[in-house]
Design a protein around this motif. Structure first.
Motif, PDB file in Angstrom:
ATOM      1  N   THR A  32      16.071  58.287 -20.655  1.00 30.53           N
ATOM      2  CA  THR A  32      15.716  57.667 -19.371  1.00 30.53           C
ATOM      3  C   THR A  32      15.474  58.761 -18.353  1.00 30.53           C
ATOM      4  O   THR A  32      16.285  59.677 -18.228  1.00 30.53           O
ATOM      5  CB  THR A  32      16.873  56.776 -18.870  1.00 30.53           C
ATOM      6  N   ASP A  33      14.364  58.648 -17.630  1.00 35.97           N
ATOM      7  CA  ASP A  33      14.072  59.659 -16.607  1.00 35.97           C
ATOM      8  C   ASP A  33      14.117  59.019 -15.222  1.00 35.97           C
ATOM      9  O   ASP A  33      13.402  58.049 -14.959  1.00 35.97           O
ATOM     10  CB  ASP A  33      12.695  60.282 -16.860  1.00 35.97           C
ATOM     11  N   PHE A  34      14.979  59.574 -14.363  1.00 38.33           N
ATOM     12  CA  PHE A  34      15.115  59.068 -12.994  1.00 38.33           C
ATOM     13  C   PHE A  34      14.077  59.723 -12.077  1.00 38.33           C
ATOM     14  O   PHE A  34      13.187  60.463 -12.540  1.00 38.33           O
ATOM     15  CB  PHE A  34      16.557  59.290 -12.501  1.00 38.33           C
ATOM     16  N   ALA A  76      13.841  54.639 -12.005  1.00 39.31           N
ATOM     17  CA  ALA A  76      13.703  55.363 -13.276  1.00 39.31           C
ATOM     18  C   ALA A  76      12.684  54.669 -14.162  1.00 39.31           C
ATOM     19  O   ALA A  76      12.251  53.556 -13.866  1.00 39.31           O
ATOM     20  CB  ALA A  76      15.049  55.433 -14.004  1.00 39.31           C
ATOM     21  N   TYR A  77      12.287  55.343 -15.245  1.00 38.15           N
ATOM     22  CA  TYR A  77      11.523  54.693 -16.315  1.00 38.15           C
ATOM     23  C   TYR A  77      12.175  55.073 -17.636  1.00 38.15           C
ATOM     24  O   TYR A  77      12.856  56.098 -17.732  1.00 38.15           O
ATOM     25  CB  TYR A  77      10.043  55.104 -16.278  1.00 38.15           C
ATOM     26  N   HIS A  78      11.974  54.239 -18.650  1.00 39.68           N
ATOM     27  CA  HIS A  78      12.459  54.564 -19.984  1.00 39.68           C
ATOM     28  C   HIS A  78      11.424  55.426 -20.691  1.00 39.68           C
ATOM     29  O   HIS A  78      10.287  55.009 -20.878  1.00 39.68           O
ATOM     30  CB  HIS A  78      12.724  53.292 -20.778  1.00 39.68           C
ATOM     31  N   PHE A 121       3.838  70.208 -14.888  1.00 43.12           N
ATOM     32  CA  PHE A 121       5.235  70.256 -15.323  1.00 43.12           C
ATOM     33  C   PHE A 121       6.078  69.481 -14.320  1.00 43.12           C
ATOM     34  O   PHE A 121       5.627  69.217 -13.203  1.00 43.12           O
ATOM     35  CB  PHE A 121       5.723  71.712 -15.413  1.00 43.12           C
ATOM     36  N   GLU A 122       7.290  69.108 -14.709  1.00 44.60           N
ATOM     37  CA  GLU A 122       8.271  68.568 -13.768  1.00 44.60           C
ATOM     38  C   GLU A 122       9.598  69.273 -14.043  1.00 44.60           C
ATOM     39  O   GLU A 122      10.130  69.207 -15.158  1.00 44.60           O
ATOM     40  CB  GLU A 122       8.428  67.052 -13.908  1.00 44.60           C
ATOM     41  N   LEU A 123      10.127  69.927 -13.022  1.00 50.70           N
ATOM     42  CA  LEU A 123      11.392  70.670 -13.119  1.00 50.70           C
ATOM     43  C   LEU A 123      12.558  69.681 -12.999  1.00 50.70           C
ATOM     44  O   LEU A 123      12.734  69.054 -11.953  1.00 50.70           O
ATOM     45  CB  LEU A 123      11.459  71.686 -11.975  1.00 50.70           C
ATOM     46  N   GLU A 124      13.338  69.556 -14.090  1.00 45.52           N
ATOM     47  CA  GLU A 124      14.416  68.573 -14.077  1.00 45.52           C
ATOM     48  C   GLU A 124      15.652  69.116 -14.793  1.00 45.52           C
ATOM     49  O   GLU A 124      15.582  70.086 -15.544  1.00 45.52           O
ATOM     50  CB  GLU A 124      13.981  67.280 -14.789  1.00 45.52           C
ATOM     51  N   VAL A 125      16.773  68.455 -14.560  1.00 44.19           N
ATOM     52  CA  VAL A 125      17.994  68.701 -15.314  1.00 44.19           C
ATOM     53  C   VAL A 125      18.315  67.403 -16.059  1.00 44.19           C
ATOM     54  O   VAL A 125      18.180  66.320 -15.500  1.00 44.19           O
ATOM     55  CB  VAL A 125      19.153  69.111 -14.372  1.00 44.19           C
ATOM     56  N   ASN A 177      11.776  69.834 -19.000  1.00 42.24           N
ATOM     57  CA  ASN A 177      10.420  69.820 -18.458  1.00 42.24           C
ATOM     58  C   ASN A 177       9.755  68.529 -18.892  1.00 42.24           C
ATOM     59  O   ASN A 177       9.453  68.334 -20.063  1.00 42.24           O
ATOM     60  CB  ASN A 177       9.613  71.029 -18.936  1.00 42.24           C
ATOM     61  N   ASP A 178       9.563  67.626 -17.928  1.00 40.31           N
ATOM     62  CA  ASP A 178       8.905  66.339 -18.176  1.00 40.31           C
ATOM     63  C   ASP A 178       7.403  66.524 -17.923  1.00 40.31           C
ATOM     64  O   ASP A 178       6.898  66.227 -16.843  1.00 40.31           O
ATOM     65  CB  ASP A 178       9.517  65.291 -17.222  1.00 40.31           C
ATOM     66  N   TRP A 179       6.715  67.031 -18.971  1.00 42.02           N
ATOM     67  CA  TRP A 179       5.275  67.292 -18.854  1.00 42.02           C
ATOM     68  C   TRP A 179       4.556  66.002 -18.444  1.00 42.02           C
ATOM     69  O   TRP A 179       4.856  64.932 -18.994  1.00 42.02           O
ATOM     70  CB  TRP A 179       4.717  67.787 -20.185  1.00 42.02           C
ATOM     71  N   ALA A 219       1.066  58.893 -19.675  1.00 37.98           N
ATOM     72  CA  ALA A 219       0.988  60.132 -18.888  1.00 37.98           C
ATOM     73  C   ALA A 219       2.178  61.038 -19.134  1.00 37.98           C
ATOM     74  O   ALA A 219       2.161  62.212 -18.764  1.00 37.98           O
ATOM     75  CB  ALA A 219       0.910  59.800 -17.392  1.00 37.98           C
ATOM     76  N   LYS A 220       3.235  60.498 -19.774  1.00 35.02           N
ATOM     77  CA  LYS A 220       4.459  61.279 -19.958  1.00 35.02           C
ATOM     78  C   LYS A 220       5.049  61.159 -21.367  1.00 35.02           C
ATOM     79  O   LYS A 220       6.124  61.692 -21.608  1.00 35.02           O
ATOM     80  CB  LYS A 220       5.517  60.829 -18.935  1.00 35.02           C
ATOM     81  N   ASN A 221       4.348  60.468 -22.281  1.00 37.67           N
ATOM     82  CA  ASN A 221       4.981  60.243 -23.592  1.00 37.67           C
ATOM     83  C   ASN A 221       4.580  61.258 -24.654  1.00 37.67           C
ATOM     84  O   ASN A 221       4.932  61.123 -25.815  1.00 37.67           O
ATOM     85  CB  ASN A 221       4.721  58.812 -24.086  1.00 37.67           C
ATOM     86  N   GLY A 265      14.890  63.470 -12.836  1.00 37.90           N
ATOM     87  CA  GLY A 265      13.641  63.390 -12.082  1.00 37.90           C
ATOM     88  C   GLY A 265      13.369  64.762 -11.480  1.00 37.90           C
ATOM     89  O   GLY A 265      14.277  65.598 -11.386  1.00 37.90           O
ATOM     90  N   THR A 266      12.118  64.979 -11.118  1.00 41.57           N
ATOM     91  CA  THR A 266      11.710  66.270 -10.563  1.00 41.57           C
ATOM     92  C   THR A 266      12.557  66.626  -9.356  1.00 41.57           C
ATOM     93  O   THR A 266      12.769  65.806  -8.470  1.00 41.57           O
ATOM     94  CB  THR A 266      10.233  66.196 -10.128  1.00 41.57           C
ATOM     95  N   ILE A 267      13.054  67.866  -9.360  1.00 37.06           N
ATOM     96  CA  ILE A 267      13.921  68.304  -8.269  1.00 37.06           C
ATOM     97  C   ILE A 267      13.103  69.173  -7.324  1.00 37.06           C
ATOM     98  O   ILE A 267      12.750  70.303  -7.645  1.00 37.06           O
ATOM     99  CB  ILE A 267      15.127  69.086  -8.828  1.00 37.06           C
TER     100      ILE A 267
END
Ligand code: MN
Length: 431
Positions: A137-139, A170-172, A210-214, A244-246, A264-266, A361-363
């Motif tokens: 799950t990405d917030f 969020a999305y799954h 890219f998306e910078l996440e933890v 990294n949530d490309w 777009a993210k899978n 989620g991207t920080i």
């Protein structure tokens, strides 16, 4: 506290850290290891030598059916069985590792044979995905990021949608396409409709980002139907990695209404190989930003725990001799805390399972130097980044490499994450 191994002050893996991962060597299959300085400590070897706490293992999770004795949890291809043993066991194993690696003790240090078997130079190992991830799950919990993206996608007036300040959106995501750092990412193709076009067309994404996440791995399960209360919700975690949530922004812009991101993210999500435990991050707890409006009671807690983790993004194009830093931010910027994310995720009764991955989620921090995506750094592709060698980038091009690093700064030591990196490959053309 110091290890008998020489570890420089800025090294990500001092004795205070002890992150878990999965590694293999040419002669032996994947197993659990701990990163210590420039070595990997083989826990399967220590377990076989009876140097880890006894096998009176109990699961702290009532619902978990994983009830392995401790003998056997480290000679495995993922951390799930160890994680399922619960917090008391994690604490005992950490205490045993601290003891064995301490400069004052001799059990490992003076046993030449064991040391040669159990301490393997990091450059000789191959790393693998640390956890078998069931669900991901990405917030979307950074207020700066949500406002920036909203402004770029929808304009100033509807930058932040009304629900955003009331719940952690969020999305799954897809667990199947989560890959380890170093895995190349193929540019996706999809439906794209540009602002000037009446209808969509099919092509390779031109706005790869890219998306910078933890991210955090779930360490204690809740039963289907039983929510996790906000108080103590962050105790349901085992440890963290960089994520990294490309994202393909041109595909995302057309498909995201009304159910959120999909293709777009899978196509790929990269994670760093070493799982930094909450125990190691304990000294870096701090308080998350005040929330206004106050959230509903199931999301309200006096303990608004955040973690002070410094994050950096580097970009290296195919013709650059060395990567350039393009952003610096901090994990403590998140508006919605991990505890609130867990409480919201489960308030319906949704069950989280051992090894599920949640991501922040991207920080993005408050200013342009702290933005966690190209979309934000270039104002939606309108103001290209200028790189030190004169090249410009609106989004990622084939051959570009993105590297995230992160660490918490202690007194003369760092609890580091190492890195997550990925290089962009050209789009698939068949054959
Ligand atoms: Mn994301």
């Amino acid at each position: 506290m110091r290890s008998f191994l020489p570890i420089p002050e800025q090294h990500p893996f001092p004795i205070q850290n002890l992150p878990y991962g999965i590694f293999s060597t040419p002669e032996k299959e994947p197993r659990v290891g701990v990163a210590i300085g420039d070595f990997v400590l083989d826990l399967a070897e220590l377990e076989a030598a009876n140097l880890l706490p006894g096998s009176d293992a109990r699961s702290s999770s009532e619902t978990s059916e994983v009830r392995c004795s401790r003998s056997g949890v480290f000679a495995r291809r993922d951390l799930n069985a160890f994680i399922a043993q619960g917090e008391d066991n994690w604490r005992e194993v950490r205490a045993a590792l601290l003891y064995l690696l301490d400069e004052q003790t001799l059990a490992l240090r003076s046993n030449d044979q064991l040391r040669r078997r159990a301490l393997i130079p990091a450059q000789e190992v191959r790393l693998h995905l640390p956890v078998s991830i069931g669900d991901y799950t990405d917030f979307y919990s950074s207020k700066s990021h949500a406002a920036n993206v909203g402004r770029i996608f929808r304009g100033e007036n509807t930058a932040l949608l009304p629900n955003w300040v009331y719940l952690p959106v969020a999305y799954h995501g897809r667990a199947s396409s989560i890959v380890l750092s170093g895995t190349a990412i193929r540019r996706p193709c999809g439906q794209i409709k540009r602002a000037t076009e009446a209808e969509p067309h099919f092509e390779a994404s031109r706005e790869l980002d890219f998306e910078l996440e933890v991210g955090y791995f779930i360490g204690a399960e809740n039963s289907l139907g039983v929510p996790v209360p906000i108080k103590g919700a962050d105790q349901h975690l085992f440890g963290m990695v960089l994520v990294n949530d490309w994202s393909a922004r041109d595909i995302q812009r057309w498909e995201y209404v009304p159910l959120g991101p999909f293709s777009a993210k899978n196509f790929g999500t990269s994670i760093s190989p070493w799982v930094v435990t909450l125990a190691a991050l304990g000294p870096f707890r701090t308080t998350a930003p005040v929330q206004d409006p106050a959230p509903l009671s199931y999301l309200r807690s006096d303990a608004r725990t955040a973690y002070d983790i410094r994050l950096e993004v580097q970009l290296q194009t195919a013709s650059m001799p060395a990567p350039a830093v393009v952003s610096r931010t901090n994990f403590k910027e998140l508006y919605w805390t991990i505890g609130q994310q867990v409480a919201h995720h489960t308030v319906t009764g949704c069950n989280l399972r051992i090894g599920d991955l949640l991501a922040s989620g991207t920080i993005s921090g408050p200013g342009p130097a702290a933005y966690g995506s190209m979309l934000e750094l270039t104002s939606g592709g309108k103001e290209p980044l200028r790189l030190p060698n004169g090249e410009k980038r609106c989004f990622l091009e084939d051959g570009d490499t993105v590297i995230f690093t992160g660490y918490a700064q202690g007194d003369n030591y760092r609890v580091g994450f190492g890195e997550v990196r990925g290089t962009i490959l050209p789009a698939y053309t068949g054959g």
